[in-house]
Design an enzyme around this catalytic site. Sequence first.
Site, PDB file in Angstrom:
ATOM      1  N   ARG A 101     -29.014  47.602  46.489  1.00 44.59           N
ATOM      2  CA  ARG A 101     -30.189  48.121  47.232  1.00 44.59           C
ATOM      3  C   ARG A 101     -29.854  49.307  47.868  1.00 44.59           C
ATOM      4  O   ARG A 101     -28.658  49.340  48.227  1.00 44.59           O
ATOM      5  CB  ARG A 101     -30.683  46.999  48.229  1.00 44.59           C
ATOM      6  CG  ARG A 101     -31.300  45.929  47.268  1.00 44.59           C
ATOM      7  CD  ARG A 101     -31.893  44.935  48.062  1.00 44.59           C
ATOM      8  NE  ARG A 101     -33.000  45.091  49.076  1.00 44.59           N
ATOM      9  CZ  ARG A 101     -33.425  44.275  50.005  1.00 44.59           C
ATOM     10  NH1 ARG A 101     -32.967  43.174  50.130  1.00 44.59           N
ATOM     11  NH2 ARG A 101     -34.275  44.620  50.611  1.00 44.59           N
ATOM     12  N   HIS A 102     -30.789  50.092  48.458  1.00 47.41           N
ATOM     13  CA  HIS A 102     -30.441  50.934  49.461  1.00 47.41           C
ATOM     14  C   HIS A 102     -29.925  50.191  50.728  1.00 47.41           C
ATOM     15  O   HIS A 102     -30.015  49.068  50.953  1.00 47.41           O
ATOM     16  CB  HIS A 102     -31.832  51.737  50.115  1.00 47.41           C
ATOM     17  CG  HIS A 102     -32.969  50.618  50.503  1.00 47.41           C
ATOM     18  ND1 HIS A 102     -32.976  50.124  51.708  1.00 47.41           N
ATOM     19  CD2 HIS A 102     -33.766  50.143  49.692  1.00 47.41           C
ATOM     20  CE1 HIS A 102     -33.941  49.195  51.626  1.00 47.41           C
ATOM     21  NE2 HIS A 102     -34.761  49.400  50.345  1.00 47.41           N
TER      22      HIS A 102
ATOM     23  N   ASN B   7     -36.774  47.756  57.384  1.00 46.40           N
ATOM     24  CA  ASN B   7     -36.290  46.205  57.321  1.00 46.40           C
ATOM     25  C   ASN B   7     -36.006  45.731  58.717  1.00 46.40           C
ATOM     26  O   ASN B   7     -35.986  44.402  58.960  1.00 46.40           O
ATOM     27  CB  ASN B   7     -35.002  46.278  56.313  1.00 46.40           C
ATOM     28  CG  ASN B   7     -34.619  46.833  55.111  1.00 46.40           C
ATOM     29  OD1 ASN B   7     -34.041  47.451  54.643  1.00 46.40           O
ATOM     30  ND2 ASN B   7     -35.988  46.541  54.323  1.00 46.40           N
TER      31      ASN B   7
ATOM     32  N   ARG C  66     -34.765  56.489  51.399  1.00 44.07           N
ATOM     33  CA  ARG C  66     -33.500  55.449  51.596  1.00 44.07           C
ATOM     34  C   ARG C  66     -32.655  55.263  50.514  1.00 44.07           C
ATOM     35  O   ARG C  66     -31.459  54.980  50.826  1.00 44.07           O
ATOM     36  CB  ARG C  66     -34.150  53.925  52.218  1.00 44.07           C
ATOM     37  CG  ARG C  66     -35.231  53.678  51.329  1.00 44.07           C
ATOM     38  CD  ARG C  66     -36.140  52.201  52.023  1.00 44.07           C
ATOM     39  NE  ARG C  66     -36.953  51.688  51.234  1.00 44.07           N
ATOM     40  CZ  ARG C  66     -38.247  51.715  51.036  1.00 44.07           C
ATOM     41  NH1 ARG C  66     -38.705  53.061  51.123  1.00 44.07           N
ATOM     42  NH2 ARG C  66     -38.990  51.021  50.431  1.00 44.07           N
TER      43      ARG C  66
ATOM     44  N   GLU D 190     -39.914  51.433  44.775  1.00 47.21           N
ATOM     45  CA  GLU D 190     -40.122  49.999  45.324  1.00 47.21           C
ATOM     46  C   GLU D 190     -41.570  49.677  45.035  1.00 47.21           C
ATOM     47  O   GLU D 190     -42.567  50.595  44.748  1.00 47.21           O
ATOM     48  CB  GLU D 190     -40.008  49.771  46.790  1.00 47.21           C
ATOM     49  CG  GLU D 190     -40.306  48.445  47.363  1.00 47.21           C
ATOM     50  CD  GLU D 190     -39.500  47.403  46.698  1.00 47.21           C
ATOM     51  OE1 GLU D 190     -39.543  47.173  45.516  1.00 47.21           O
ATOM     52  OE2 GLU D 190     -38.783  46.551  47.084  1.00 47.21           O
TER      53      GLU D 190
ATOM     54  N   HIS E 140     -34.544  49.111  45.087  1.00 46.20           N
ATOM     55  CA  HIS E 140     -35.148  48.302  45.862  1.00 46.20           C
ATOM     56  C   HIS E 140     -35.246  46.833  45.403  1.00 46.20           C
ATOM     57  O   HIS E 140     -35.254  46.469  44.459  1.00 46.20           O
ATOM     58  CB  HIS E 140     -36.546  49.033  45.795  1.00 46.20           C
ATOM     59  CG  HIS E 140     -36.382  50.527  46.635  1.00 46.20           C
ATOM     60  ND1 HIS E 140     -36.638  50.968  47.793  1.00 46.20           N
ATOM     61  CD2 HIS E 140     -36.408  51.411  45.683  1.00 46.20           C
ATOM     62  CE1 HIS E 140     -36.487  52.222  47.676  1.00 46.20           C
ATOM     63  NE2 HIS E 140     -36.793  52.620  46.254  1.00 46.20           N
TER      64      HIS E 140
END
Length: 296
Positions: free
Chosen positions: A54-55, A61, A103, A126, A191
Amino acid sequence: MSPYERYSSSNSTVPVVDNRNSNVALQDTDEIFQLPLGVPLIDTPNGRVLYITRHGESMYNLENRIGGNPSLSNRGQQYAQKLGQYVNKNLKFDKVWTSELSRTLETSAHIKDIEKKRIMKPELNEIMSGIFDDLSYEEFKDQSPIEYKERELNKLTYRYPEGESYLDVCSRIEPVMSEMDTGENLLVICHQAVIRCILARLQRTPAIEIPYIKVPLHSLLKITYLNGQNTVEVIPLNVACVSTYRPKTDPTLLSGLGDSKLELKALTKVSSELKKTSLESPKINTNKLKADEREH
Ligand code: F6P
């Protein structure tokens, strides 16, 4: 046509699961739960290793927000640096795939020769959250309790208005899956929801479990194909971060949202059905995962 399009297309030859305006959650006897995931792995060479991450932790977040195009948090930037160091020292990638979102690009920034290696893939963006993009989950619930409940009940098939469902994402990624099956020296940075669909496709996870597969932030997933199956090793890079994992909500807890007698009756039935469904992610190296969760 991908295995998923049969279930999400309006031209489908099987009954389309249209969760819009429905009060009833999917049940584990529904055909969609038996969906065979992916094509046979005949083309995958024994020993093929694929890396996915994932980023880094994003500003959204930190605020529990959905979608959008936020930058990385300070800790997310630290992860990008750690990832760069780890990759530059231990691994060799010919290609680094990212989504088109900031991201993932920021996360790839410290990998050596990244400008030559990076390929942006819209398929890896995403899940599109449509009219709810940028909201926090709390704001989503407050502004549209019925929609929120629909998603909690049927997260697999719930399509955000003007956005996508998990099944849509599973269809969307199919064109890039064959290269993940067979390709070598490939790092994929994308994502949470997309990685769930990729892992499910690689590991034959039952469709109903897809939206609940655990994909921790700040960890590299090493996916090795051996003797007919893909196994996932989680390599935490030890940079603190939030957890964005959201377990399945007990349907009875949602009964206050837009309730009616019919709805409550349906929810009670669904509750007992869901209790029968195991949501454990299979074949993930759970020891490493637990260690990772303790750290964060
Ligand atoms: O929370 C991070 C995130 O990547 C969001 O952008 C996205 O909407 C969400 O995860 C998907 O996870 P879930 O399906 O559990 O809401």
